[in-house]
Design a protein around this motif. Structure first.
Motif, PDB file in Angstrom:
ATOM      1  N   ALA A   1       0.869  -1.183   0.000  1.00 24.57           N
ATOM      2  CA  ALA A   1       0.000   0.000   0.000  1.00 24.57           C
ATOM      3  C   ALA A   1       0.901   1.227   0.000  1.00 24.57           C
ATOM      4  CB  ALA A   1      -0.932  -0.008   1.206  1.00 24.57           C
ATOM      5  N   GLU A   2       0.308   2.389  -0.022  1.00 24.59           N
ATOM      6  CA  GLU A   2       1.093   3.621  -0.110  1.00 24.59           C
ATOM      7  C   GLU A   2       2.037   3.788   1.078  1.00 24.59           C
ATOM      8  OE1 GLU A   2       1.369   5.621  -2.525  1.00 24.59           O
ATOM      9  OE2 GLU A   2      -0.388   5.307  -3.812  1.00 24.59           O
TER      10      GLU A   2
ATOM     11  N   PRO B   1       5.734   0.417  -1.055  1.00 27.05           N
ATOM     12  CA  PRO B   1       6.503  -0.111  -2.187  1.00 27.05           C
ATOM     13  C   PRO B   1       7.993  -0.206  -1.877  1.00 27.05           C
ATOM     14  CG  PRO B   1       4.863   1.449  -2.967  1.00 27.05           C
ATOM     15  CD  PRO B   1       4.826   1.519  -1.474  1.00 27.05           C
ATOM     16  N   GLU B   2       8.553   0.802  -1.235  1.00 30.93           N
ATOM     17  CA  GLU B   2       9.977   0.779  -0.935  1.00 30.93           C
ATOM     18  C   GLU B   2      10.324  -0.349   0.027  1.00 30.93           C
ATOM     19  OE1 GLU B   2       7.966   3.380  -0.655  1.00 30.93           O
ATOM     20  OE2 GLU B   2       8.594   4.562  -2.409  1.00 30.93           O
TER      21      GLU B   2
ATOM     22  N   THR C   1      -6.176  -9.803   0.097  1.00 30.27           N
ATOM     23  CA  THR C   1      -6.772  -8.795   0.968  1.00 30.27           C
ATOM     24  C   THR C   1      -8.291  -8.959   0.882  1.00 30.27           C
ATOM     25  OG1 THR C   1      -6.851  -7.147  -0.794  1.00 30.27           O
ATOM     26  CG2 THR C   1      -4.878  -7.167   0.597  1.00 30.27           C
ATOM     27  N   HIS C   2      -8.986  -8.366   1.826  1.00 30.36           N
ATOM     28  CA  HIS C   2     -10.444  -8.451   1.772  1.00 30.36           C
ATOM     29  C   HIS C   2     -10.996  -7.639   0.611  1.00 30.36           C
ATOM     30  CE1 HIS C   2     -14.609  -7.249   2.710  1.00 30.36           C
ATOM     31  NE2 HIS C   2     -14.699  -8.476   3.216  1.00 30.36           N
TER      32      HIS C   2
ATOM     33  N   ALA D   1      -8.080  -2.957  -3.249  1.00 29.86           N
ATOM     34  CA  ALA D   1      -6.803  -2.875  -2.536  1.00 29.86           C
ATOM     35  C   ALA D   1      -5.824  -3.921  -3.071  1.00 29.86           C
ATOM     36  CB  ALA D   1      -7.023  -3.076  -1.036  1.00 29.86           C
ATOM     37  N   ARG D   2      -6.350  -5.065  -3.432  1.00 23.85           N
ATOM     38  CA  ARG D   2      -5.504  -6.128  -3.997  1.00 23.85           C
ATOM     39  C   ARG D   2      -4.941  -5.709  -5.354  1.00 23.85           C
ATOM     40  NH1 ARG D   2      -7.642 -11.823  -6.026  1.00 23.85           N
ATOM     41  NH2 ARG D   2      -5.756 -13.098  -5.895  1.00 23.85           N
ATOM     42  N   VAL D   3      -5.788  -5.151  -6.190  1.00 19.58           N
ATOM     43  CA  VAL D   3      -5.331  -4.666  -7.498  1.00 19.58           C
ATOM     44  C   VAL D   3      -4.292  -3.563  -7.305  1.00 19.58           C
ATOM     45  CG1 VAL D   3      -6.036  -3.453  -9.597  1.00 19.58           C
ATOM     46  CG2 VAL D   3      -7.465  -5.309  -8.692  1.00 19.58           C
ATOM     47  N   ALA D   4      -4.567  -2.646  -6.382  1.00 20.16           N
ATOM     48  CA  ALA D   4      -3.636  -1.553  -6.133  1.00 20.16           C
ATOM     49  C   ALA D   4      -2.290  -2.073  -5.639  1.00 20.16           C
ATOM     50  CB  ALA D   4      -4.229  -0.576  -5.119  1.00 20.16           C
ATOM     51  N   SER D   5      -2.303  -3.129  -4.830  1.00 20.86           N
ATOM     52  CA  SER D   5      -1.063  -3.707  -4.333  1.00 20.86           C
ATOM     53  C   SER D   5      -0.183  -4.178  -5.488  1.00 20.86           C
ATOM     54  CB  SER D   5      -1.368  -4.865  -3.382  1.00 20.86           C
ATOM     55  OG  SER D   5      -0.182  -5.481  -2.928  1.00 20.86           O
ATOM     56  N   TYR D   6      -0.784  -4.874  -6.437  1.00 20.78           N
ATOM     57  CA  TYR D   6      -0.016  -5.344  -7.592  1.00 20.78           C
ATOM     58  C   TYR D   6       0.472  -4.174  -8.449  1.00 20.78           C
ATOM     59  CZ  TYR D   6      -0.979 -10.328  -6.892  1.00 20.78           C
ATOM     60  OH  TYR D   6      -1.000 -11.617  -6.407  1.00 20.78           O
ATOM     61  N   ARG D   7      -0.342  -3.131  -8.565  1.00 21.76           N
ATOM     62  CA  ARG D   7       0.074  -1.971  -9.361  1.00 21.76           C
ATOM     63  C   ARG D   7       1.254  -1.255  -8.715  1.00 21.76           C
ATOM     64  NH1 ARG D   7      -0.794   3.137  -8.544  1.00 21.76           N
ATOM     65  NH2 ARG D   7      -2.520   2.789  -7.069  1.00 21.76           N
TER      66      ARG D   7
END
Length: 431
Positions: A298-299, A359-360, A384-385, A389-395
């Motif tokens: 996540a961010e 990400p870092e 993730t639930h 959020a799951r898509v964002a994690s991969y992005r």
């Protein structure tokens, strides 16, 4: 060779970026349905392709209330049809659940419609030989001297097992947990398993390769298996220990998947066993490996840990044998501290080896995993639930890993694929 002082490949530090791939268990979120989970997987596959991931692989799990990935061979074709270029496959097809002819025909069908995109990952999990078979009959072959021996688990002064730290990578000891043997036996019966069927793994792999190559002969009868023959399916073997799967993959010169996300305690020895037994084939002149890992990005570190909540009770439900529960909402998830000591012990290895953060943070952990294991690719599974959020994690991971956005990650995958000639890629399916 000491795994404490060198990486598993014996090559020292490596800074190069390797391709990333996706492993999808098709998790069902609490409050969702199996249909919703399946549709989410199709959506995630499309996003993964756009982000530049090299492969999209499906796992196989049965009788789980919170997992809809029980028919990967069916979903495989749907995913292939919903995408354009990403490689699709399984990690892994559990061979004892099928006849090899059925597997070859199913994958040949998908590969004939979507050529040069299909991977068949093979797993050995199944019923061991009956106890009456005797230890000598079921003992694995001895390892050659080049293979790294399994390391003794580290023990604290208190007598408790503690993690090894290998060049910065957490390698936990095997943790004890209790499974529901009656449920396991029922699942085996429903799938048509028989005691000892796992011992046929090597012969089944040989049959499959012969089906794809077009040189199978049984009972003195040569047969043609369509549409498998010449379909271009790329065959992998996956394993969790320095056992038979690693040795077979090496002996046949096939690419190998090592399991850090489910069985992190044995990943280094598993890879060493594969490399020690590797024999060049028409498809591979050197070992080629992919290592799986649990990741949530996540961010910020704090937000990643928030959306990752619920993992401990989810893993515990699997290891206790009741089957994965629907993945909890973060606000309703049990904190790790709420688990009983014996429950936390049963899942501590998975908690210690899940890469969660910004990400870092996660890129740094993945760099360590890749350097220590010498992996040629990394296989990322994120649960993730919330689907977004799951898509964002991969992005976020794709952007950070490439250093130049999704296109950079795609370029890394193209370079890896381009390392093989067209002849080698074709030969890999019939090695």
């Amino acid at each position: 060779m000491s795994v404490e002082s060198t990486d598993a490949a014996g090559r020292g530090p490596r800074a190069r970026r390797v391709p990333l791939a996706v492993l999808d268990l098709v998790p069902i979120a609490d409050g969702d349905t199996a249909g919703g989970a399946l549709r989410n997987s199709i959506d995630l596959a499309r996003h993964a392709e756009a982000f530049g991931y090299a492969r999209y692989w499906l796992a196989e799990h049965h009788l789980n209330p919170g997992v809809a990935g029980s028919a990967p061979h069916t979903l495989l074709g749907i995913i292939a049809g919903a995408t354009e270029r990403i490689r699709v496959g399984t990690a892994a097809t559990i061979l004892g659940n099928y006849e090899p002819l059925q597997v070859a025909e199913a994958f040949g069908t998908v590969a004939s419609l979507w050529p040069d995109r299909v991977d068949l990952g093979l797993g050995r999990s199944g019923f061991p030989p009956p106890a009456s078979a005797g230890a000598a009959a079921s003992a694995p072959a001895a390892s050659p001297p080049a293979a790294a021996p399994a390391a003794e688990p580290a023990v604290a002064a208190s007598g408790a097992l503690v993690n090894r730290i290998v060049e910065g990578l957490v390698v936990p000891p095997v943790r004890p947990f209790h499974t529901d043997r009656a449920r396991f036996a029922l699942q085996g019966r429903l799938l048509g398993r028989e005691p000892g069927d796992a011992a046929r793994f090597a012969d089944t792999v040989d049959d499959l390769l012969a089906f794809f190559a077009g040189d199978y002969e049984g009972d003195g009868i040569a047969v043609t298996v369509q549409p498998a023959e010449g379909s271009g399916v790329q065959v992998w073997i996956h394993g969790s220990t320095a056992g038979e799967s690693a040795r077979i993959a090496g002996r046949l010169g096939l690419p190998y998947g090592a399991n850090y996300h489910v069985a992190p305690s044995g990943v280094i020895e598993s890879l060493a066993e594969y490399r020690a037994h590797f024999q060049p084939s028409a498809g591979l002149d050197r070992p080629h490996t992919i290592v799986s890992v649990d990741v949530v990005v996540a961010e910020t570190d704090a937000e990643a840990h928030r959306i990752a909540a619920g993992y401990a009770e989810w893993v515990l439900s699997i290891r206790e044998g009741q089957g994965a529960v629907p993945y909890p909402r973060p606000e309703e998830a049990l904190p790790d501290s709420a688990l009983a000591s014996i429950e936390l012990t049963a899942v501590q290895d998975r908690l210690d080896t899940r890469f969660v953060g910004s990400p870092e943070t996660v890129v740094g952990l993945l760099e360590t995993l890749q350097r220590v294991t010498g992996a040629d690719e990394l296989l990322v599974t994120t649960i993730t639930h919330d689907h977004d959020a799951r898509v964002a994690s991969y992005r976020l991971l794709a952007d950070a890993w490439s250093g130049a956005g999704a296109s950079g990650l795609a370029d890394a995958a193209d370079l890896a694929e381009g390392a093989r000639t067209a002849h080698d890629r074709e030969a890999l399916t019939s090695a």
